[in-house]
Design an enzyme around this catalytic site. Structure first.
Site, PDB file in Angstrom:
ATOM      1  N   ASP A 206     -88.601  31.334  -0.843  1.00 26.83           N
ATOM      2  CA  ASP A 206     -87.297  32.017  -0.724  1.00 26.83           C
ATOM      3  C   ASP A 206     -87.351  33.467  -1.210  1.00 26.83           C
ATOM      4  O   ASP A 206     -86.639  34.337  -0.699  1.00 26.83           O
ATOM      5  CB  ASP A 206     -86.180  31.251  -1.464  1.00 26.83           C
ATOM      6  CG  ASP A 206     -86.524  30.855  -2.889  1.00 26.83           C
ATOM      7  OD1 ASP A 206     -87.659  31.109  -3.320  1.00 26.83           O
ATOM      8  OD2 ASP A 206     -85.653  30.292  -3.579  1.00 26.83           O
TER       9      ASP A 206
ATOM     10  N   LYS B 120     -87.406  22.229 -10.256  1.00 27.99           N
ATOM     11  CA  LYS B 120     -85.950  22.167 -10.082  1.00 27.99           C
ATOM     12  C   LYS B 120     -85.392  20.770  -9.788  1.00 27.99           C
ATOM     13  O   LYS B 120     -84.499  20.596  -8.968  1.00 27.99           O
ATOM     14  CB  LYS B 120     -85.512  23.138  -8.982  1.00 27.99           C
ATOM     15  CG  LYS B 120     -85.826  24.594  -9.282  1.00 27.99           C
ATOM     16  CD  LYS B 120     -85.462  25.508  -8.158  1.00 27.99           C
ATOM     17  CE  LYS B 120     -86.396  25.360  -6.968  1.00 27.99           C
ATOM     18  NZ  LYS B 120     -86.191  26.354  -5.933  1.00 27.99           N
TER      19      LYS B 120
HETATM   20  C1  GLC Z   1     -88.712  27.566  -8.410  1.00 27.50           C
HETATM   21  C2  GLC Z   1     -89.784  27.423  -7.337  1.00 27.50           C
HETATM   22  C3  GLC Z   1     -90.019  28.742  -6.636  1.00 27.50           C
HETATM   23  C4  GLC Z   1     -88.702  29.304  -6.131  1.00 27.50           C
HETATM   24  C5  GLC Z   1     -87.704  29.412  -7.273  1.00 27.50           C
HETATM   25  C6  GLC Z   1     -86.334  29.923  -6.829  1.00 27.50           C
HETATM   26  O1  GLC Z   1     -89.198  28.375  -9.417  1.00 27.50           O
HETATM   27  O2  GLC Z   1     -90.986  26.960  -7.918  1.00 27.50           O
HETATM   28  O3  GLC Z   1     -90.912  28.564  -5.551  1.00 27.50           O
HETATM   29  O4  GLC Z   1     -88.915  30.553  -5.544  1.00 27.50           O
HETATM   30  O5  GLC Z   1     -87.526  28.136  -7.862  1.00 27.50           O
HETATM   31  O6  GLC Z   1     -85.761  29.095  -5.884  1.00 27.50           O
END
Ligand code: GLC
Length: 492
Positions: A236, A200
């Protein structure tokens, strides 16, 4: 005839058109050629419109996923889940299916916690008192220089935010911290979480391969006025699931559909071959965003997806996430529009190269553009604010492309959830009702995503009862994790 002879008729017609097309400039004029020419012009325009529609359809077709393909994707994801869970295949598996060491759903939990949440753009800090159901929250912006700077700077900055929070909210004294860290981590304990890669858009150096709990604790320890003990780290998805579980015991899955996407679920311990012990259950962080990184989704990638991937900071990685996550959808739309504009120019501002601007459309823009109630004038105004100057047809085209992209995202997400539901039903050998705790702005703010997701899921797993419950955030979930964590630690 009436038009030419009756001046009043002209005026009323002009006014009525103006009222009906609020915001558009329409001028009715007497042509200086006869009706035959008009007819010829109308025919020519109709033909051009038809030809253009044909061309546009070809571009939009690329983004359509037939039902059989969605079923196929569900089956492939289900297979990749197995590879991630089984010891022999885990190392090379694309879905890492990370054990989280969260083995119990919350019951009546109590205690005071500081919850620190770092997931992408911002840092959220909360104070949660579970017994009193009391929660305070502050959001701190994360500057770009820090996102792309040194890891040490990043964690020092986080510690600085914690200090500010503690001072502003008058929370002195020793406290425990539950850390929601929304990036892929290989966990061997609640306090031992090695970052496997950034996702991200974050790329702080010297963090991959490190235990991020240690990095945070070290930064906290450098600040004399901070007396905080980091006791648990969770993703999360896990926070979302736990928060939903606290008022719905049938919650077995946590899902994020926001800037990124991911899911977790309760798995039988004996199926998770990468952890010791086979009693009871453990929550597994799937890290499903990486689905497709081994080529298993190559057949559905469009040229727009390939371009989005190529321009990202992690080409080849998080391919499924790059088709679903809100931080990528605007870019897919932009790539599709670049291709369409070459064959059917719709952007009237020929001088500017606005479509070349990366991140031209955010998730928020997509939500605005796709709102049903938007009048033509409002739609044009949203697009103009982004620098897109279109005819009405052009504006509707942009809306159509946004629709196609967000609909595909919802369908792909449904295929993922269908695979997880299938797995849970296999595990428990019944078809129990399952709730999915969900957070993320794509799910909560987008005008059609949630509906498209539910609709596709119903078709993929007919007759199975799955309810989506929006969770009130990961904060309470993280505090519950910390509380359950303390209990679980003793039994591991
Ligand atoms: C990305 C991260 C993951 C997280 C997701 C949503 O995929 O790698 O850990 O849960 O974003 O935030």
């Amino acid at each position: 005839m009436v038009w030419q002879a009756n001046h009043r008729y002209k005026q009323v017609l002009q006014q009525t058109v103006k009222n009906l097309c609020e915001g558009c400039h329409v001028k009715l004029e007497t042509p200086n050629y006869g009706p035959e020419i008009g007819t010829a012009l109308v025919t020519a325009i109709a033909k051009r419109t038809k030809d253009n529609r044909k061309k546009i359809k070809k571009f939009l077709e690329e983004l359509k996923l037939p039902f059989e393909i969605l079923q196929e994707i569900q089956a492939r994801l289900r297979q990749e889940m197995e590879r991630g869970l089984v010891k022999d295949t885990h190392k090379n598996a694309i879905l890492k299916m990370f054990p989280t060491y969260i083995c119990q759903k919350p019951e009546k939990e109590e205690g005071e916690y500081i919850v620190l949440e770092f997931g992408d753009q911002d840092i959220n800090i909360m104070y949660v008192n579970l017994g009193e159901e009391h929660c305070l929250k502050r959001t701190y912006k994360l500057p770009d220089t820090i996102k792309k700077g040194k890891g040490e700077q990043l964690f020092d900055h986080i510690a600085e935010c914690l200090l500010d929070f503690q001072e502003t909210e008058n929370l002195s004294g020793k406290k425990v911290v539950s850390f929601i860290f929304s990036f892929p981590c290989e966990q061997t304990d609640l306090k031992m979480a090695k970052l496997t890669q950034w996702t991200k858009g974050i790329e702080a150096s010297d963090c991959v391969g490190q235990n991020v709990v240690d990095l945070l604790q070290q930064a906290i320890n450098k600040k004399e006025d901070l007396s905080l003990d980091v006791i648990a780290l969770a993703n999360d998805t896990t926070g979302t699931m736990m928060s939903c579980c606290s008022h719905d015991p049938s919650c077995e899955i946590g899902m994020i559909a926001g800037e990124g996407t991911n899911a977790c679920y309760m798995e039988n311990r004996d199926n998770i071959e990468t952890v010791k012990g086979n009693e009871g259950q453990m929550c597994v962080n799937m890290e499903w965003g990486a689905f497709g990184d081994n080529g298993s989704l190559d057949d559905i990638f469009t040229p727009y997806d390939s371009e989005v991937d190529r321009l990202s900071i992690n080409p080849g990685k998080q391919r499924y996430e790059k088709m679903i996550g809100g931080m990528y959808l605007g870019e897919i739309v932009r790539q599709a529009l670049i291709s369409i504009n070459k064959e059917v120019p719709f952007n009237q501002d020929k001088q500017s190269n606005i479509l070349q601007n990366e991140n031209l459309l955010s998730l928020e823009d997509l939500c605005d553009i796709e709102t049903d109630e938007l009048s033509m004038a409002q739609l044009n105004s949203v697009l103009l604010q982004r620098g897109l100057c279109c005819t009405s047809d052009g504006a509707l085209l942009v809306k159509e492309v946004c629709r196609a992209v967000s609909q595909r995202a919802a369908q792909l997400c449904a295929a993922g959830i269908a695979a997880v539901v299938e797995k849970i039903h296999e595990n428990c050998q019944d078809e129990r009702k399952i709730s999915v705790g969900v957070t993320g702005s794509l799910y909560t703010e987008h005008p059609h995503f949630a509906r498209n997701l539910t609709k596709t899921l119903k078709n993929l797993i007919p007759g199975k009862e799955v309810n989506f419950k929006t969770s009130d955030g990961h904060g309470i979930g993280a505090a519950l994790i910390a509380s359950v964590a303390e209990k679980t630690r003793k039994t591991l």
